[in-house]
Scaffold this motif. Structure first.
Motif, PDB file in Angstrom:
ATOM      1  N   LYS A   1     -17.052  -3.880  20.288  1.00 35.26           N
ATOM      2  CA  LYS A   1     -16.510  -5.319  19.997  1.00 35.26           C
ATOM      3  C   LYS A   1     -17.181  -6.046  18.923  1.00 35.26           C
ATOM      4  O   LYS A   1     -18.391  -6.196  18.989  1.00 35.26           O
ATOM      5  CB  LYS A   1     -16.325  -6.099  21.398  1.00 35.26           C
TER       6      LYS A   1
ATOM      7  N   VAL B   1     -17.524  -9.760  16.880  1.00 38.73           N
ATOM      8  CA  VAL B   1     -17.218 -11.252  16.815  1.00 38.73           C
ATOM      9  C   VAL B   1     -18.020 -11.770  15.511  1.00 38.73           C
ATOM     10  O   VAL B   1     -19.233 -11.521  15.397  1.00 38.73           O
ATOM     11  CB  VAL B   1     -17.695 -11.990  17.807  1.00 38.73           C
TER      12      VAL B   1
ATOM     13  N   ALA C   1     -22.111  -9.405  17.249  1.00 43.27           N
ATOM     14  CA  ALA C   1     -21.809 -10.783  16.760  1.00 43.27           C
ATOM     15  C   ALA C   1     -22.530 -10.832  15.613  1.00 43.27           C
ATOM     16  O   ALA C   1     -23.908 -10.652  15.570  1.00 43.27           O
ATOM     17  CB  ALA C   1     -22.168 -11.822  17.784  1.00 43.27           C
TER      18      ALA C   1
ATOM     19  N   CYS D   1     -12.078  -6.762  16.292  1.00 40.47           N
ATOM     20  CA  CYS D   1     -12.519  -7.701  15.573  1.00 40.47           C
ATOM     21  C   CYS D   1     -11.821  -9.215  16.118  1.00 40.47           C
ATOM     22  O   CYS D   1     -10.829  -9.246  16.085  1.00 40.47           O
ATOM     23  CB  CYS D   1     -12.522  -7.448  14.247  1.00 40.47           C
ATOM     24  N   GLU D   2     -12.985  -9.974  16.325  1.00 46.67           N
ATOM     25  CA  GLU D   2     -12.450 -11.541  16.306  1.00 46.67           C
ATOM     26  C   GLU D   2     -13.403 -12.445  15.466  1.00 46.67           C
ATOM     27  O   GLU D   2     -14.464 -12.406  15.300  1.00 46.67           O
ATOM     28  CB  GLU D   2     -12.747 -11.885  17.645  1.00 46.67           C
TER      29      GLU D   2
ATOM     30  N   LEU E   1     -14.460 -16.200  14.826  1.00 46.39           N
ATOM     31  CA  LEU E   1     -14.623 -17.221  15.262  1.00 46.39           C
ATOM     32  C   LEU E   1     -15.104 -18.368  14.159  1.00 46.39           C
ATOM     33  O   LEU E   1     -16.158 -18.171  13.502  1.00 46.39           O
ATOM     34  CB  LEU E   1     -15.559 -17.365  16.570  1.00 46.39           C
TER      35      LEU E   1
ATOM     36  N   VAL F   1     -14.809 -17.105  23.586  1.00 41.87           N
ATOM     37  CA  VAL F   1     -15.072 -15.674  23.285  1.00 41.87           C
ATOM     38  C   VAL F   1     -15.105 -14.758  24.432  1.00 41.87           C
ATOM     39  O   VAL F   1     -14.354 -13.760  24.381  1.00 41.87           O
ATOM     40  CB  VAL F   1     -16.302 -15.556  22.187  1.00 41.87           C
TER      41      VAL F   1
END
Length: 285
Positions: free
Chosen positions: A2, A4, A55, A84-85, A87, A156
């Motif tokens: 994961k 971020v 992150a 993927c994210e 922010l 998140v």
């Protein structure tokens, strides 16, 4: 893995966001060059198992042209199967000016030929390719560091669940539209309790204003229309893998009508969706 990716204008709270995720068990990297994003999974897996949650912070301090290629770097990561994210944190320019003035820090783009205000606007343009890819946006203008921590953890960490989080936020147009809003509804056409001196001092969370607005036919009609609109379209966004959505309700000062409408919508949608939050921007100041 994961991943971020945290970005935003200088002074918007990127460091606070990174610290919040570090507290939640994320492996954190500050100020990673954008061009190294696609190499990250391979580098982290060398010699050991790759961290399950990572992150990284990316800011304007990049080699020329790197930020313009951010969408390409992000696509390459997703093609590798990385979850993927993005922010993106921001605040209005006046707020950023005040933060820099109070801390007396130097903006990374300011110099003897570029003023602070010019640097802030230049940074906005340079980060546009990153902002365009953001899946989560947070306006930190009215927030303390503690508020940023809580919002990041909520949006998140909470987004790892399958249910989308719905944020309903009241605001006053005189203080600007929230930059992290997905939908903005203007309720200034409704009867204004401000003009009734007997209830002016109360807010939309208190009974005198609630009684006044609850008895108005146009208010009831507005509420029903908003409920039907959101109820119809929210599942469509949720099925499109959206993890968070902000609906902003605005009146003139953000004290009466927008607060009442937001609160009523929050109560109604809490009965229909698992994750509903209500926030009143002007009342929290």
């Amino acid at each position: 893995m994961k991943l971020v990716i945290i970005s935003g204008r200088s002074g918007s709270g990127k460091s606070a966001a990174l610290h919040a995720l570090e507290d939640q068990g994320y492996y954190c990297i500050d100020n990673l060059p954008a061009a190294m994003l696609s190499q990250l999974p391979e580098q982290l897996s060398v010699g050991s198992n790759e961290p399950p949650k990572v992150a990284v912070s990316i800011d304007v301090r990049n080699v020329p042209g790197a930020l313009e290629q951010f969408p390409k770097f992000l696509k390459k990561l997703k093609d590798q199967g990385i979850d993927c994210e993005v922010l993106f944190l921001d605040a209005d320019s006046d707020c950023l000016m005040k933060r820099y003035s109070s801390t007396r820090r130097k903006h990374p783009l300011s110099n003897k030929n570029v003023s602070l205000s010019e640097a802030i606007e230049l940074e906005n343009r340079l980060l546009a390719p990153v902002a365009s890819e953001a899946s989560i946006r947070i306006d930190t203008s009215p927030m303390s560091v503690h508020d940023v921590h809580e919002q990041v953890k909520s949006r998140v960490v909470g987004s790892s669940t399958k249910s989308m989080t719905l944020m309903i936020q009241s605001f006053g147009f005189k203080n600007g539209v929230p930059i992290d809003a997905d939908f903005v509804f203007d309720v200034r056409c409704l009867p204004n309790p401000y003009w009734d001196e007997s209830i002016r001092k109360f807010t939309g969370l208190e009974k005198p204003v609630q009684k006044f607005l609850g008895s108005e036919p146009f208010v009831k009609e507005m509420l029903e229309d908003l409920k039907q609109f959101v109820d119809k379209w929210l599942p469509r966004f949720e099925s499109g893998q959206r993890s968070y959505m902000t609906i902003a309700i605005g009146c003139t000062g953000g004290q009466h009508r927008s607060v009442y409408i937001s609160d009523q919508l929050g109560v109604w949608f809490s009965q229909r969706f698992d994750r509903v939050q209500v926030r009143h921007r002007e009342l929290s100041k």
